[in-house]
Enzyme design. Sequence first.
Site, short mmCIF file in Angstrom:
data_model
loop_
_atom_site.label_atom_id
_atom_site.label_comp_id
_atom_site.label_asym_id
_atom_site.label_seq_id
_atom_site.Cartn_x
_atom_site.Cartn_y
_atom_site.Cartn_z
N ALA A 165 0.91 -1.25 -0.03
CA ALA A 165 -0.05 -0.04 -0.18
C ALA A 165 0.86 1.29 -0.07
O ALA A 165 1.87 1.29 0.79
CB ALA A 165 -0.69 0.01 1.39
N THR A 184 2.53 -2.14 4.34
CA THR A 184 2.61 -0.65 4.11
C THR A 184 4.17 -0.20 3.25
O THR A 184 4.92 -1.10 3.30
CB THR A 184 2.66 0.07 5.47
OG1 THR A 184 3.93 0.04 6.03
CG2 THR A 184 1.89 -0.24 6.39
N ASP A 185 4.03 0.77 2.67
CA ASP A 185 5.38 1.26 2.29
C ASP A 185 6.09 1.95 3.28
O ASP A 185 5.59 1.82 4.53
CB ASP A 185 5.04 2.49 1.18
CG ASP A 185 6.30 2.81 0.27
OD1 ASP A 185 7.25 2.09 0.42
OD2 ASP A 185 5.72 3.33 -0.78
N ALA A 186 7.36 2.10 3.11
CA ALA A 186 8.17 2.56 4.19
C ALA A 186 7.58 3.60 5.17
O ALA A 186 7.08 4.74 4.53
CB ALA A 186 9.37 3.16 3.68
#
Length: 573
Positions: free
Chosen positions: A244, A291-293
């Site tokens: 995401a 999640t993305d970073a």
Amino acid sequence: MPKLVDLTKKPYQLDESQISWVEDTIRNMSDEEKAGQLFTNLFFFGEDKFSGNDFTNDEIIERFHIGGARYHGSNSKEIQELINSLQGKSDIPLLVAANCDAGGNGATSDGTYIASGAQAEASRDTKVAYDAGYVSGREETALGVNVNFDPCVDILKNWRNTIVNTRAYGTNADDVIKYTTAYLEGLTQSEVIQCIKHFPGDGTEERDQHLVLGVNEMSIDEWEDSFGRVYSHHIDNGVEMIMAGHIALPEYQKALDPELEDKDILPATLAPELIQDLLKTKLDFNGMVITDASHMLGMTAAMRREDYVPQSIAAGCDMFLFFNNIEEDFNFMLKGYQNGVITEERMTDALRRILGLKAKLNLPQKKEAGTLLKSEEDLKVIGSDEHLEMRKEAADKGITLVKDTQGNLPISPETHRRIRLYYLEGEKGGMMATSDETVNFIKEELERRGYDVTLNDGNSRVKGRTLEYRENVDLALEVANVVGYGAQNNYRIQWTVAMSNEVPWFVHEVPTVFVSLNYTTHLHDATMVKTFVNAYHDNEETIRQLIDKLEGKSEFKGVPNENVWANKWQAKL
């Protein structure tokens, strides 16, 4: 009601014994172990630049019970040793990820680049994309990596967007589906979990989620006929993981939850209407969401970190990418679980999705049998002759002559012996900075072929006498190797000084060729250039083949998309 995972269905399709391992593992977990399993930690070789923690790698495994790992930097031998050490210490085997979007070079410094998304698209050949995935999977597997955080299935609608300029596989859904499907077919020749990104879709605006909340402004119908088709296709094909993005989709979010106002719009990583309602329910995604970073501003700008660490899981993401401060973030997640922000049902569902992937990879059985760890013998595949041949073929098919309206090609030492070489770079001193090796190799390769090469000093605006320049220079070769992200919202050519003598003032004085080794839209900043080539990468094979094509020894086979013109009529002249 949130849709729960079914481990008997795709992408898991687990048998009874695998499901029993998942359920037994969850049943015997402490609260601390459950919270830790939600995290993927980033391991650095050398200084830990993000978390500033004082914990050893062993302590991170033993004290914080992490579920996944990623790493940054170093060569294949050191990376393999790190992964073996982490897996050896962890009671529950780890998901270990790398970002290979163009080949094994995303996993290790000595890995094999094949082709970026942009290069695969330009080649108009699915074999190039397949080979990029195939080499990515083989070289990751040799290291002990079992998850690939690629490909990007973003659609490059906006030419100003540089965050996915080279990583996107097309400007429309059909091309993105075509080439990313080929990439994933290559990747899955190895036992590597597929992860596509960045849901709900990047490429419509110019900004970078490392710095600001990303916004996909598409209407519902526009999204469903573009990104929606892409995600539906890959979900139907059994993709196991979706990353995401810190990207909002306001029109769709307000339709899914009519009570939302502008002030309530959150990135997908924190928005249950996008993860639970759209992705997991409407699109019927039964896999794992990560999640993305989490250090990116698209997420940090939404609320306090204490709140968004557990909120990401409550919203429907199953795994949280990267700690800020390990001890603090761990406690934020644990507290969020213990105080009910993350319900028991949501925690169990997330753990089933995470452990389900580990079971699908047979990691518990491999750990028990002693086959989980990799050997130095496995590393022989990295940079193998087979992979280098694929890189050679991809370069031949991808290098693109965008235009040559002045008829400056071909070149030769007989007609263009004295070359003035201009070298343009992007980020200086950061993670994405280029080295002097590239420009030195270009100069050496040209000289080996019989050219006299003078490297221009761009630190001056002085052009000198134009007649003298014309007398002494047979060819101006301008090479842009602008690489970067996270320091500005889009990357353009940054001339060394104001009105620098490297700005192409010389296009009507001598034959001028402009080559980009990365971003594809530099004509926006150099519309006056009459001969423009996109070569996509700075590896030595690409540079050799680039010069072959400039000399007419090999034809240009790549096909540009419309974005290369940057909506500028002057660029086509």
